[in-house]
Design a protein around this motif. Structure first.
Motif, PDB file in Angstrom:
ATOM      1  N   ALA A 101      96.979  34.488  74.750  1.00 49.70           N
ATOM      2  CA  ALA A 101      96.178  35.424  74.172  1.00 49.70           C
ATOM      3  C   ALA A 101      94.684  34.650  74.378  1.00 49.70           C
ATOM      4  O   ALA A 101      93.709  35.563  74.715  1.00 49.70           O
ATOM      5  CB  ALA A 101      96.618  35.500  72.820  1.00 49.70           C
ATOM      6  N   CYS A 102      94.468  33.499  74.404  1.00 42.82           N
ATOM      7  CA  CYS A 102      93.157  32.919  74.836  1.00 42.82           C
ATOM      8  C   CYS A 102      92.684  33.075  76.127  1.00 42.82           C
ATOM      9  O   CYS A 102      91.446  33.188  76.447  1.00 42.82           O
ATOM     10  CB  CYS A 102      92.974  31.517  74.493  1.00 42.82           C
ATOM     11  SG  CYS A 102      93.519  30.753  72.705  1.00 42.82           S
ATOM     12  N   GLY A 103      93.547  33.643  76.908  1.00 46.69           N
ATOM     13  CA  GLY A 103      93.381  33.578  78.504  1.00 46.69           C
ATOM     14  C   GLY A 103      92.167  34.996  78.592  1.00 46.69           C
ATOM     15  O   GLY A 103      91.505  35.050  79.695  1.00 46.69           O
ATOM     16  N   PHE A 104      92.186  35.866  77.651  1.00 46.06           N
ATOM     17  CA  PHE A 104      91.338  37.032  77.621  1.00 46.06           C
ATOM     18  C   PHE A 104      90.044  36.735  77.248  1.00 46.06           C
ATOM     19  O   PHE A 104      89.111  37.707  77.392  1.00 46.06           O
ATOM     20  CB  PHE A 104      92.050  38.114  76.522  1.00 46.06           C
ATOM     21  CG  PHE A 104      93.264  38.760  77.528  1.00 46.06           C
ATOM     22  CD1 PHE A 104      93.098  39.602  78.469  1.00 46.06           C
ATOM     23  CD2 PHE A 104      94.460  38.437  76.769  1.00 46.06           C
ATOM     24  CE1 PHE A 104      94.295  40.362  79.052  1.00 46.06           C
ATOM     25  CE2 PHE A 104      95.734  38.950  77.362  1.00 46.06           C
ATOM     26  CZ  PHE A 104      95.523  39.471  78.257  1.00 46.06           C
ATOM     27  N   ILE A 105      89.668  35.512  76.603  1.00 45.64           N
ATOM     28  CA  ILE A 105      88.539  35.074  76.165  1.00 45.64           C
ATOM     29  C   ILE A 105      87.520  34.868  77.577  1.00 45.64           C
ATOM     30  O   ILE A 105      87.938  34.037  78.419  1.00 45.64           O
ATOM     31  CB  ILE A 105      88.408  33.894  75.212  1.00 45.64           C
ATOM     32  CG1 ILE A 105      88.993  34.134  73.936  1.00 45.64           C
ATOM     33  CG2 ILE A 105      86.827  33.465  74.825  1.00 45.64           C
ATOM     34  CD1 ILE A 105      89.201  32.920  73.217  1.00 45.64           C
ATOM     35  N   PRO A 106      86.248  35.407  77.773  1.00 47.31           N
ATOM     36  CA  PRO A 106      85.518  35.308  78.805  1.00 47.31           C
ATOM     37  C   PRO A 106      85.125  34.006  79.238  1.00 47.31           C
ATOM     38  O   PRO A 106      85.035  33.129  78.248  1.00 47.31           O
ATOM     39  CB  PRO A 106      84.339  36.074  78.606  1.00 47.31           C
ATOM     40  CG  PRO A 106      84.795  37.246  77.632  1.00 47.31           C
ATOM     41  CD  PRO A 106      85.765  36.713  76.810  1.00 47.31           C
ATOM     42  N   VAL A 107      85.322  33.648  80.455  1.00 44.88           N
ATOM     43  CA  VAL A 107      84.868  32.358  80.965  1.00 44.88           C
ATOM     44  C   VAL A 107      85.920  31.035  80.270  1.00 44.88           C
ATOM     45  O   VAL A 107      86.566  30.421  81.110  1.00 44.88           O
ATOM     46  CB  VAL A 107      83.542  31.840  80.291  1.00 44.88           C
ATOM     47  CG1 VAL A 107      83.042  30.492  80.929  1.00 44.88           C
ATOM     48  CG2 VAL A 107      82.516  32.748  80.693  1.00 44.88           C
ATOM     49  N   VAL A 108      85.973  30.975  79.017  1.00 47.06           N
ATOM     50  CA  VAL A 108      87.113  29.763  78.578  1.00 47.06           C
ATOM     51  C   VAL A 108      88.422  30.337  79.237  1.00 47.06           C
ATOM     52  O   VAL A 108      89.279  29.342  79.266  1.00 47.06           O
ATOM     53  CB  VAL A 108      86.825  29.988  77.003  1.00 47.06           C
ATOM     54  CG1 VAL A 108      88.205  29.068  76.224  1.00 47.06           C
ATOM     55  CG2 VAL A 108      85.763  29.602  76.432  1.00 47.06           C
ATOM     56  N   GLY A 109      88.873  31.671  78.985  1.00 46.85           N
ATOM     57  CA  GLY A 109      90.221  31.849  79.454  1.00 46.85           C
ATOM     58  C   GLY A 109      90.293  31.516  80.812  1.00 46.85           C
ATOM     59  O   GLY A 109      91.606  31.433  81.222  1.00 46.85           O
ATOM     60  N   GLN A 110      89.382  31.615  81.745  1.00 44.43           N
ATOM     61  CA  GLN A 110      89.524  31.222  83.069  1.00 44.43           C
ATOM     62  C   GLN A 110      89.233  29.351  83.641  1.00 44.43           C
ATOM     63  O   GLN A 110      89.485  29.358  84.559  1.00 44.43           O
ATOM     64  CB  GLN A 110      88.496  31.934  84.027  1.00 44.43           C
ATOM     65  CG  GLN A 110      88.701  33.462  83.899  1.00 44.43           C
ATOM     66  CD  GLN A 110      88.460  34.216  82.466  1.00 44.43           C
ATOM     67  OE1 GLN A 110      87.423  33.985  82.127  1.00 44.43           O
ATOM     68  NE2 GLN A 110      89.495  34.953  81.996  1.00 44.43           N
ATOM     69  N   THR A 111      88.816  28.778  82.567  1.00 49.79           N
ATOM     70  CA  THR A 111      88.478  27.456  82.609  1.00 49.79           C
ATOM     71  C   THR A 111      89.155  26.596  81.741  1.00 49.79           C
ATOM     72  O   THR A 111      90.000  25.715  82.398  1.00 49.79           O
ATOM     73  CB  THR A 111      87.190  27.354  82.550  1.00 49.79           C
ATOM     74  OG1 THR A 111      86.660  27.564  81.279  1.00 49.79           O
ATOM     75  CG2 THR A 111      86.178  27.921  83.538  1.00 49.79           C
ATOM     76  N   VAL A 112      89.098  26.605  80.594  1.00 56.29           N
ATOM     77  CA  VAL A 112      89.453  25.452  79.572  1.00 56.29           C
ATOM     78  C   VAL A 112      90.957  26.021  79.453  1.00 56.29           C
ATOM     79  O   VAL A 112      91.771  25.024  79.531  1.00 56.29           O
ATOM     80  CB  VAL A 112      88.850  25.776  78.297  1.00 56.29           C
ATOM     81  CG1 VAL A 112      89.691  24.956  77.305  1.00 56.29           C
ATOM     82  CG2 VAL A 112      87.360  25.490  78.465  1.00 56.29           C
ATOM     83  N   VAL A 113      91.506  27.165  79.263  1.00 53.69           N
ATOM     84  CA  VAL A 113      92.820  27.357  79.025  1.00 53.69           C
ATOM     85  C   VAL A 113      93.671  26.978  80.137  1.00 53.69           C
ATOM     86  O   VAL A 113      94.734  26.461  79.577  1.00 53.69           O
ATOM     87  CB  VAL A 113      92.942  28.927  78.775  1.00 53.69           C
ATOM     88  CG1 VAL A 113      94.495  29.321  78.857  1.00 53.69           C
ATOM     89  CG2 VAL A 113      92.120  29.435  77.466  1.00 53.69           C
TER      90      VAL A 113
END
Length: 280
Positions: free
Chosen positions: A153-165
């Motif tokens: 679900a957090c993967g859909f957050i822009p930027v964060v979803g592609q880096t931190v997650v």
């Protein structure tokens, strides 16, 4: 941050241990090879049947015209295969440990024996050990699934979803992978799942230093088979550390060091008395 290096050191030491004990390396390969064959057969079957499964799941699209029906069922087929691969990766270790419970328990005992000191034994019948291992693996898998859904679900957050997650995902996988491997040694010591998790959280960085590199390596199934015996050996060494157990060599070294200090103090004391003894 030092603990990250400590965890990685145990991973390397485990691989070196099985390298020095070739018979145990071959012994530990058997469960992984059996599991790999089973998983390969299941994934091949899934690959052949994914199209039929997609068609069965979408009867409402039978009257659709091309290319929409092809796009829908092609996408669903790809998702089914991707889900199968994901499940294979996250369950491979648990299933291998379950299949190879007697093998890995013997290997872990030999690691304890080589380190000196007491070699703990569960004293439980094999069926009971298998039941406990399967039960605990299911509990761990449910925890992994919970975190997986949350991270998805957090993967859909822009930027964060592609880096931190993705980074957090590898850390979560590494933590629970280490728990599964360390359970071989800790279960023999009568340590329940709740207590195992508490021990691992107390040395979180060491656990990640051990588990994250192993998780990355385990993405390649055949590499996972090759590394599995050493991973169990390294996890046993880590379990000894978590429990505060000292190897026989370390104890002997400590005793020698204490004896040397005591001897030095004794000689110093005798020398001092000689220097100040007026009768000499």
């Amino acid at each position: 941050m030092r603990d990250l290096g400590v965890g990685f050191k145990y991973l390397v030491q485990g691989q070196k241990w099985v390298g020095r004990h070739g018979r145990w390396f071959g012994f530990g390969l058997l469960p992984g090879l059996v599991t790999l064959v089973l998983y390969a057969g299941a994934l091949v079957g899934l690959g052949y049947g994914a199209d039929d499964l997609a068609a069965w799941a979408t009867p409402f699209a039978d009257d659709w015209t091309s290319p929409w029906i092809d796009i829908l069922r092609g996408t669903l087929t790809a998702l089914v295969v991707a889900l199968g691969l994901f499940l294979a990766v996250i369950t491979f270790t648990a299933v291998t440990l379950l299949v190879g419970q007697p093998f890995y328990e013997s290997l872990s005992e030999e690691v304890d024996r080589s380190e000196g000191g007491e070699v703990p034994e569960s004293g439980l019948p094999l069926w009971r050990e298998l039941w406990i291992s399967a039960r605990d693996s299911l509990r761990v898998l449910l925890r992994v699934a919970f975190y997986g859904i949350l991270l998805f679900a957090c993967g859909f957050i822009p930027v964060v979803g592609q880096t931190v997650v993705p980074v957090v995902g590898f850390c979560v996988s590494g933590f629970f992978l280490t728990e599964e491997l360390a359970a071989v040694a800790l279960q023999r010591r009568g340590v329940e799942l709740k207590e195992r998790l508490r021990l691992l959280r107390g040395r979180r960085l060491a656990v990640l230093g051990f588990g994250v590199p192993l998780t990355l390596a385990f993405l390649v199934p055949f590499v996972a088979v090759l590394l599995m015996p050493g991973a169990v050996a390294g996890a046993t060494l880590m379990a000894r550390d978590l429990r505060g157990e000292t190897s026989g060599d370390d104890r002997d070294g400590d005793d020698r060091e204490v004896g040397s200090r005591d001897g030095a103090r004794l000689l110093s004391s005798d020398g001092g008395r000689e220097a100040h003894d007026p009768t000499r």
